[in-house]
Design a protein around this motif. Structure first.
Motif, short mmCIF file in Angstrom:
data_model
loop_
_atom_site.label_atom_id
_atom_site.label_comp_id
_atom_site.label_asym_id
_atom_site.label_seq_id
_atom_site.Cartn_x
_atom_site.Cartn_y
_atom_site.Cartn_z
N SER A 126 0.85 -1.19 0.00
CA SER A 126 0.00 0.00 0.00
C SER A 126 0.89 1.24 0.00
O SER A 126 1.98 1.23 0.57
N VAL A 127 0.39 2.27 -0.66
CA VAL A 127 1.06 3.59 -0.64
C VAL A 127 -0.02 4.65 -0.45
O VAL A 127 -1.20 4.39 -0.66
N GLU A 128 0.41 5.84 -0.07
CA GLU A 128 -0.55 6.95 -0.07
C GLU A 128 -1.05 7.11 -1.51
O GLU A 128 -0.26 7.01 -2.46
N HIS A 129 -2.32 7.36 -1.65
CA HIS A 129 -2.90 7.44 -2.99
C HIS A 129 -2.28 8.61 -3.76
O HIS A 129 -2.04 9.68 -3.19
N PRO A 130 -2.01 8.42 -5.06
CA PRO A 130 -1.42 9.51 -5.85
C PRO A 130 -2.20 10.83 -5.82
O PRO A 130 -1.59 11.88 -5.96
N VAL A 131 -3.52 10.80 -5.63
CA VAL A 131 -4.22 12.10 -5.55
C VAL A 131 -3.84 12.83 -4.27
O VAL A 131 -3.97 14.05 -4.18
N ILE A 132 -3.36 12.10 -3.28
CA ILE A 132 -2.92 12.71 -2.02
C ILE A 132 -1.47 13.17 -2.13
O ILE A 132 -1.11 14.27 -1.71
N ARG B 158 -1.18 21.37 -1.08
CA ARG B 158 -1.77 22.70 -0.92
C ARG B 158 -3.21 22.53 -0.43
O ARG B 158 -3.89 21.59 -0.85
N GLY B 159 -3.66 23.36 0.44
CA GLY B 159 -5.03 23.21 0.94
C GLY B 159 -5.06 22.37 2.20
O GLY B 159 -6.11 22.13 2.77
N TRP B 160 -3.89 21.89 2.63
CA TRP B 160 -3.84 21.11 3.87
C TRP B 160 -2.96 21.84 4.87
O TRP B 160 -1.78 22.04 4.63
N LYS B 161 -3.55 22.25 5.98
CA LYS B 161 -2.79 22.90 7.03
C LYS B 161 -2.54 21.84 8.09
O LYS B 161 -3.50 21.27 8.64
N ALA B 162 -1.26 21.55 8.37
CA ALA B 162 -0.93 20.48 9.31
C ALA B 162 -1.64 20.71 10.64
O ALA B 162 -1.72 21.84 11.12
N GLY B 163 -2.16 19.67 11.22
CA GLY B 163 -2.80 19.77 12.53
C GLY B 163 -4.28 20.12 12.45
O GLY B 163 -4.96 20.18 13.47
N THR B 164 -4.79 20.35 11.24
CA THR B 164 -6.22 20.66 11.11
C THR B 164 -6.87 19.56 10.27
O THR B 164 -6.20 18.86 9.52
N GLN C 175 -10.47 20.03 4.81
CA GLN C 175 -11.86 20.18 4.35
C GLN C 175 -11.98 20.04 2.84
O GLN C 175 -13.00 19.62 2.32
N ASP C 176 -10.92 20.46 2.13
CA ASP C 176 -10.92 20.34 0.68
C ASP C 176 -9.57 19.79 0.24
O ASP C 176 -8.56 20.00 0.90
N TRP C 177 -9.58 19.11 -0.87
CA TRP C 177 -8.35 18.50 -1.36
C TRP C 177 -7.98 19.13 -2.70
O TRP C 177 -8.86 19.36 -3.54
N VAL C 178 -6.71 19.40 -2.88
CA VAL C 178 -6.25 19.94 -4.16
C VAL C 178 -5.43 18.85 -4.84
O VAL C 178 -4.49 18.33 -4.25
N VAL C 179 -5.81 18.49 -6.05
CA VAL C 179 -4.98 17.58 -6.86
C VAL C 179 -4.34 18.45 -7.92
O VAL C 179 -5.04 19.09 -8.70
N ASP C 180 -3.02 18.50 -7.92
CA ASP C 180 -2.33 19.38 -8.87
C ASP C 180 -0.97 18.77 -9.19
O ASP C 180 -0.48 17.92 -8.45
N ASP C 181 -0.38 19.20 -10.29
CA ASP C 181 0.93 18.69 -10.72
C ASP C 181 0.95 17.17 -10.75
O ASP C 181 1.96 16.54 -10.43
#
Ligand SMILES: C[S@@+](CC[C@H](N)C(=O)[O-])C[C@H]1O[C@@H](n2cnc3c(N)ncnc32)[C@H](O)[C@@H]1O
Length: 245
Positions: free
Chosen positions: A145-151, A156-162, A165-171
């Motif tokens: 298993s690996v972290e999913h490629p969309v993750i 961006r859009g992820w603030k550590a410790g929170t 709420q929304d996910w950004v798939v980019d690059d």
């Protein structure tokens, strides 16, 4: 300063945060990743098992209790390897403190090789997959298993410790190194597309048998809100392969 996968888990704060995080109710590891791994692994009776990046080796203890012939956990972090040794105390399980990339894989020595959420820390997977193929015995199985490629594509859009709420798939097609802030430190990970995992396995002579994205299943959750939340985005990619001819 960003750390490699194993140095990251040797960081005092990260190690404490990670072990606490894994004790929480309904962690994605317990509700999403492990059920699929177990489903793909199937029967483990009499199997010789190698676990790449074994962490605390809790699964090793479970496999031995359920009749596996042997279990070897390969682990790069000193702290994790020490924890794995504690977990396996009183069993025949072994822990080798060594990097996945540099260990000398014995030929045809294992019936099952697993790697749970450790290979996205490895830069050169081509070599690792070829080593996995050589260390598998005939009919041997590789499930990881690996972290999913969309993750892994973008944090961006992820603030550590929170709570995200929304996910950004980019690059997405810019594969390679990513640096992410998680559990109180910066860690290096390697983003790959799904097709890259597919072709790396194929090029190493491993035949793909199954691919899963750990779709949430209600029976594994205690908390219905967490179950609903997990339907929003895939967190894990899980692949099973056999040693081809
Ligand atoms: C997310 S943890 C997962 C642990 C365990 N497989 C589990 O699922 O409970 C990732 C583990 O991989 C180990 N790891 C990361 N990179 C590694 C490498 N290059 N060689 C050996 N171990 C590594 C880390 O030290 C850590 O214990």
């Amino acid at each position: 300063m960003e750390k490699s996968g194993l140095d990251f888990y040797d960081d005092e704060a990260v190690f404490t945060n990670y072990t606490e995080h894994r004790q929480r109710l309904d962690t994605p590891n317990d509700t999403l990743e492990k059920p699929v791994m177990m489903d793909l692994i199937g029967i483990i009776t009499d199997k010789r098992i190698l676990d790449l990046g074994c962490g605390d080796a809790a699964i090793g203890r479970e496999f031995l209790d359920r009749g596996a012939a042997s279990y070897v956990g390969l682990e790069g972090s000193h702290k994790m390897a020490a924890l794995a040794l504690q977990t396996l105390a009183g069993t025949s399980g072994q822990v080798i403190r060594q990097e996945i990339e540099t260990w000398t894989y014995p030929p045809a020595a294992f019936d099952l090789v697993i790697a749970r959420l450790s290979l996205h820390y490895v830069a050169d997977l081509k070599r690792v997959f070829s080593n996995v193929r050589q260390t598998l015995d005939r009919q041997g199985q590789f499930v990881f298993s690996v972290e999913h490629p969309v993750i892994t594509s973008c944090d961006r859009g992820w603030k550590a410790g929170t709570l995200r709420q929304d996910w950004v798939v980019d690059d997405y097609f810019k594969t390679g190194l990513r640096v992410t802030n998680w559990l109180g430190a910066y860690v290096k990970k390697y983003h790959r597309t799904i097709e890259e995992y597919f072709y790396l396995l194929q090029e190493a002579g491993l035949r793909i048998k199954d691919l899963r994205e750990a779709r949430p299943q209600l029976q594994h959750f205690h908390d219905i809100q967490t179950y609903e939340r997990r339907k929003r985005i895939p967190l894990f990619l899980i692949l099973a392969a056999n040693k081809g001819k």
